[in-house]
Design an enzyme around this catalytic site. Structure first.
Site, PDB file in Angstrom:
ATOM      1  N   TRP A  81       0.780  -1.220  -0.020  1.00  0.00           N
ATOM      2  CA  TRP A  81      -0.050   0.142  -0.166  1.00  0.00           C
ATOM      3  C   TRP A  81       0.776   1.240  -0.060  1.00  0.00           C
ATOM      4  O   TRP A  81       1.713   1.408   0.749  1.00  0.00           O
ATOM      5  CB  TRP A  81      -0.833   0.063   1.251  1.00  0.00           C
ATOM      6  CG  TRP A  81      -1.778  -0.976   1.164  1.00  0.00           C
ATOM      7  CD1 TRP A  81      -1.914  -2.105   1.449  1.00  0.00           C
ATOM      8  CD2 TRP A  81      -3.498  -0.702   0.451  1.00  0.00           C
ATOM      9  NE1 TRP A  81      -3.175  -2.676   1.035  1.00  0.00           N
ATOM     10  CE2 TRP A  81      -4.254  -2.140   0.637  1.00  0.00           C
ATOM     11  CE3 TRP A  81      -3.906   0.461  -0.052  1.00  0.00           C
ATOM     12  CZ2 TRP A  81      -5.278  -2.032  -0.004  1.00  0.00           C
ATOM     13  CZ3 TRP A  81      -5.111   0.190  -0.716  1.00  0.00           C
ATOM     14  CH2 TRP A  81      -5.877  -0.957  -0.503  1.00  0.00           C
ATOM     15  N   GLY A 110       0.367 -10.857   3.002  1.00  0.00           N
ATOM     16  CA  GLY A 110       1.658 -10.787   3.780  1.00  0.00           C
ATOM     17  C   GLY A 110       2.417 -12.231   3.404  1.00  0.00           C
ATOM     18  O   GLY A 110       3.620 -12.048   3.377  1.00  0.00           O
ATOM     19  N   ASN A 124       6.775 -12.134   2.929  1.00  0.00           N
ATOM     20  CA  ASN A 124       7.203 -11.970   4.183  1.00  0.00           C
ATOM     21  C   ASN A 124       8.346 -12.887   4.164  1.00  0.00           C
ATOM     22  O   ASN A 124       9.026 -13.108   3.166  1.00  0.00           O
ATOM     23  CB  ASN A 124       6.149 -12.484   5.135  1.00  0.00           C
ATOM     24  CG  ASN A 124       5.930 -13.741   4.976  1.00  0.00           C
ATOM     25  OD1 ASN A 124       6.448 -14.557   3.922  1.00  0.00           O
ATOM     26  ND2 ASN A 124       4.645 -14.543   5.750  1.00  0.00           N
ATOM     27  N   VAL A 145     -11.697  -2.010  -2.274  1.00  0.00           N
ATOM     28  CA  VAL A 145     -13.394  -1.817  -1.642  1.00  0.00           C
ATOM     29  C   VAL A 145     -13.276  -0.556  -0.906  1.00  0.00           C
ATOM     30  O   VAL A 145     -12.147   0.115  -0.406  1.00  0.00           O
ATOM     31  CB  VAL A 145     -13.478  -2.926  -0.674  1.00  0.00           C
ATOM     32  CG1 VAL A 145     -14.553  -2.622   0.371  1.00  0.00           C
ATOM     33  CG2 VAL A 145     -13.568  -4.164  -1.395  1.00  0.00           C
ATOM     34  N   TRP A 173       6.466  -6.340  11.164  1.00  0.00           N
ATOM     35  CA  TRP A 173       5.436  -6.427  10.363  1.00  0.00           C
ATOM     36  C   TRP A 173       4.384  -7.424  10.960  1.00  0.00           C
ATOM     37  O   TRP A 173       3.491  -8.176  10.064  1.00  0.00           O
ATOM     38  CB  TRP A 173       5.715  -6.789   8.868  1.00  0.00           C
ATOM     39  CG  TRP A 173       6.684  -5.495   8.326  1.00  0.00           C
ATOM     40  CD1 TRP A 173       6.340  -4.385   7.851  1.00  0.00           C
ATOM     41  CD2 TRP A 173       8.101  -5.810   8.250  1.00  0.00           C
ATOM     42  NE1 TRP A 173       7.693  -3.802   7.260  1.00  0.00           N
ATOM     43  CE2 TRP A 173       8.593  -4.353   7.778  1.00  0.00           C
ATOM     44  CE3 TRP A 173       8.886  -6.692   8.450  1.00  0.00           C
ATOM     45  CZ2 TRP A 173       9.937  -4.346   7.482  1.00  0.00           C
ATOM     46  CZ3 TRP A 173      10.493  -6.463   8.238  1.00  0.00           C
ATOM     47  CH2 TRP A 173      10.891  -5.535   7.746  1.00  0.00           C
ATOM     48  N   HIS A 174       4.206  -7.451  11.993  1.00  0.00           N
ATOM     49  CA  HIS A 174       3.337  -8.409  12.743  1.00  0.00           C
ATOM     50  C   HIS A 174       1.998  -7.455  13.291  1.00  0.00           C
ATOM     51  O   HIS A 174       1.571  -7.954  14.466  1.00  0.00           O
ATOM     52  CB  HIS A 174       3.949  -9.211  13.711  1.00  0.00           C
ATOM     53  CG  HIS A 174       5.103 -10.062  13.206  1.00  0.00           C
ATOM     54  ND1 HIS A 174       5.779 -10.771  14.099  1.00  0.00           N
ATOM     55  CD2 HIS A 174       5.197 -10.488  12.097  1.00  0.00           C
ATOM     56  CE1 HIS A 174       6.804 -11.646  13.330  1.00  0.00           C
ATOM     57  NE2 HIS A 174       6.464 -11.240  11.919  1.00  0.00           N
ATOM     58  N   THR A 201       3.477 -14.119  12.695  1.00  0.00           N
ATOM     59  CA  THR A 201       1.988 -13.799  12.670  1.00  0.00           C
ATOM     60  C   THR A 201       1.291 -14.641  11.625  1.00  0.00           C
ATOM     61  O   THR A 201       0.095 -14.885  11.728  1.00  0.00           O
ATOM     62  CB  THR A 201       1.201 -12.579  12.888  1.00  0.00           C
ATOM     63  OG1 THR A 201       1.929 -11.767  11.945  1.00  0.00           O
ATOM     64  CG2 THR A 201       1.792 -12.158  14.189  1.00  0.00           C
ATOM     65  N   ASN A 202       1.988 -15.187  10.716  1.00  0.00           N
ATOM     66  CA  ASN A 202       1.209 -15.705   9.351  1.00  0.00           C
ATOM     67  C   ASN A 202       0.594 -16.791   9.755  1.00  0.00           C
ATOM     68  O   ASN A 202      -0.382 -17.156   9.173  1.00  0.00           O
ATOM     69  CB  ASN A 202       2.353 -15.866   8.184  1.00  0.00           C
ATOM     70  CG  ASN A 202       1.360 -16.166   6.920  1.00  0.00           C
ATOM     71  OD1 ASN A 202       0.641 -15.640   6.339  1.00  0.00           O
ATOM     72  ND2 ASN A 202       1.923 -17.277   6.514  1.00  0.00           N
TER      73      ASN A 202
END
Length: 530
Positions: free
Chosen positions: A68, A98, A102, A235, A465-466, A511-512
């Site tokens: 983004w 991710g 990642n 969206v 990035w979690h 976190t993935n």
């Protein structure tokens, strides 16, 4: 403006959205629409820099192509003497989310993480409640058949590790130094939960990245007549009738499109899923009224409870740039789970990763707080859907996390000073996690001066990035809870959240894999009409 109707609209084609699209479209009589703002990644046309499993940092070298654009956040907490600078946050905008960009580490976390979730009000999300879904999602190439009580062997996502017998000389030297710290090789970080070192588990097969899109949205799944995948479609907002969500408004091929559904499922991530709720009037009533947004459901927890793992990096110069040349061609060879001792009852609260980079002539390490105490928040700047929310992670706002990083750096200082490692590398210098450089201050000098070390950490602290936790699971009478145990948004009909937003607290893990588990478990609840 065109209109079409589906049983389920999934907003976000990332790690969670890909799972949901697969599982829900398995019911042939249910129409499913998956909407992703970024590019598609079909098997025949996945970009080479996404597919490369040996150089997982390549997507971040492509600028904003997969992210983004202009999403700026504040990482560090407020401090009277240290200014905070907005930093670009790399949130994926590509199918697979991710998992397409990642570092591919596939870590479950610890049983105590999920038992904590249950204590915080996430009914059915204790370790025994989530383990079947960790097994369901994975095809563990090492332990799937030998340890079926712990691991899956026929799930969509391949899980693998580099056998430590194949480690090269630098990695063996680093393991020797970690052993000197009282750590043993626990081999399987997803099956043994004590402190120790190990070859990290990764979502790689045949040296290629396996994102959730590749694992769950293969050609056979995409061929289902009841599944539509809209990539490059943004969206804008949810459509409501009273307190029921009836669909979404989106921009597709430059045109406004209205789509309706029996149920909308947000899987846009912990920074954007809560923003959708807030713009729809679901969140803290006072904030919404200040922005001129009609309140549909007063849920003060929307946007609160924002987590990440505070991190810092360091590197030393290899004595010979091409040394060592005997390491396997893999990015993830050695990591460790370590207890800082800051809180005696919180074990495994540090994560260390150590690796040589012969191409750059560096021996590098990353350290992060694996079980943090600091959390942040986000809030809307305006009701304009094109404007990102204001995001503050507040890393190191709880001093225990600063103390944890300090203890972890002491461990790494001893590792790099160990004769076996010092034979390869110069004394290390600090750097931001994302930077592969060796121009920061010497670690030994900062460890000798607590005030300078604190200032450096507060100025340079990074995350990994979690982002998670901003729409957390809990009971309806808990004002900080946003969704119930099946992902339904409290006080709103026809709407669920099913991504890392719903974590009650951040796991002791990348976190993935927990996000995939979340999507598997909520998809199961939807299919059971829970």
């Amino acid at each position: 403006m065109s209109t079409d109707h589906y049983d389920y609209i999934i907003v976000g084609g990332g790690s969670a959205g890909s799972v949901l699209a697969n599982r829900l479209s398995a019911q042939a009589d249910k129409r499913v629409l998956l909407i992703e703002a970024g590019a598609d990644t079909p098997d025949h046309d996945t970009p080479a820099d996404i597919l490369d499993g040996l150089q997982p940092w390549l997507p971040r070298q492509a600028g904003e192509r997969y992210f983004w654009p202009g999403l700026n956040i504040l990482r560090a907490s407020e401090h009277p003497d240290i200014p905070r600078e907005p930093q670009l946050y790399e949130q994926a905008r590509i199918l697979g989310g991710g998992s397409s960009v990642n570092m591919m580490v596939a870590n479950r976390g610890l049983p105590r993480d999920y038992d904590e979730w249950a204590r915080l009000g996430a009914q059915g999300w204790d370790w025994q409640g989530v383990l079947p879904y960790f097994r369901k999602l994975e095809r563990d190439l090492d332990f799937g058949h030998s340890h079926p009580e712990q691991h899956g062997h026929d799930g969509p996502l391949p899980i693998a590790r580099v056998d430590s017998r194949h480690w090269g000389s630098f990695t063996r030297a680093s393991a020797q130094a970690l052993h000197g710290e009282g750590l043993n090789d626990i081999v399987d970080q997803n099956g043994r939960y004590e402190d120790g070192y190990f070859a990290p588990t990764v979502a790689i097969e045949n040296d290629q990245r396996v994102s959730s899109a590749r694992a769950y949205l293969n050609a056979q799944v995409r061929a289902r007549s009841n599944l539509n995948v809209w990539a490059d479609t943004t969206v804008r907002q949810l459509t409501l009738s009273a307190n029921r969500v009836t669909g979404v408004q989106a921009v597709r091929d430059g045109k406004q499109v209205a789509v309706t559904a029996n149920e909308v499922i947000l899987a846009a991530g912990a920074l954007q899923s809560p923003a959708f709720l807030l713009r729809a009037g679901i969140g803290p009533a006072d904030q919404l009224r200040d922005l001129g947004i009609d309140v549909i459901a007063d849920r003060p927890g929307v946007g609160r409870n924002l987590w990440d793992h505070s991190s810092i990096g360091l590197s030393g110069t290899l004595h010979h740039p091409q040394v060592p040349s005997d390491e396997p061609g893999a990015a993830h060879l050695l990591a460790a789970r370590v207890s800082s001792g800051v809180e005696a009852d919180v074990q495994g609260d540090l994560y260390l990763g150590i690796a040589p980079n012969a191409a750059l002539g560096l021996a590098s390490a990353v350290l992060w707080v694996n079980k943090p105490s600091s959390s942040g928040h986000l809030r809307l700047r305006s009701k304009d859907p094109s404007e990102y929310p204001a995001v503050e992670f507040n890393l190191l706002s709880d001093r225990r996390d600063l103390d944890r990083l300090r203890q972890g750096l002491r461990v790494l200082a001893r590792v790099f000073a160990h004769p076996a490692v010092a034979a390869f590398s110069s004394p290390p210098r600090l750097s931001r996690f994302a930077q592969a450089s060796n121009d920061g201050p010497l670690l030994s000098e900062l460890l000798a001066n607590d005030a300078q070390l604190e200032r450096y950490l507060r100025t340079h602290v990074g995350g990994v990035w979690h982002a998670s936790g901003t729409c957390r699971i809990g009971h309806a009478d808990d004002p900080q809870a946003v969704v119930d145990h099946t992902g339904r948004v409290h006080g709103v009909l026809g709407l669920r959240v099913a991504d890392a937003s719903v974590f009650p607290s951040i796991p002791t893990a990348n976190t993935n894999l927990p996000t995939l588990m979340i999507a598997e478990k909520i998809a199961d609840a939807i299919l059971a009409n829970a």
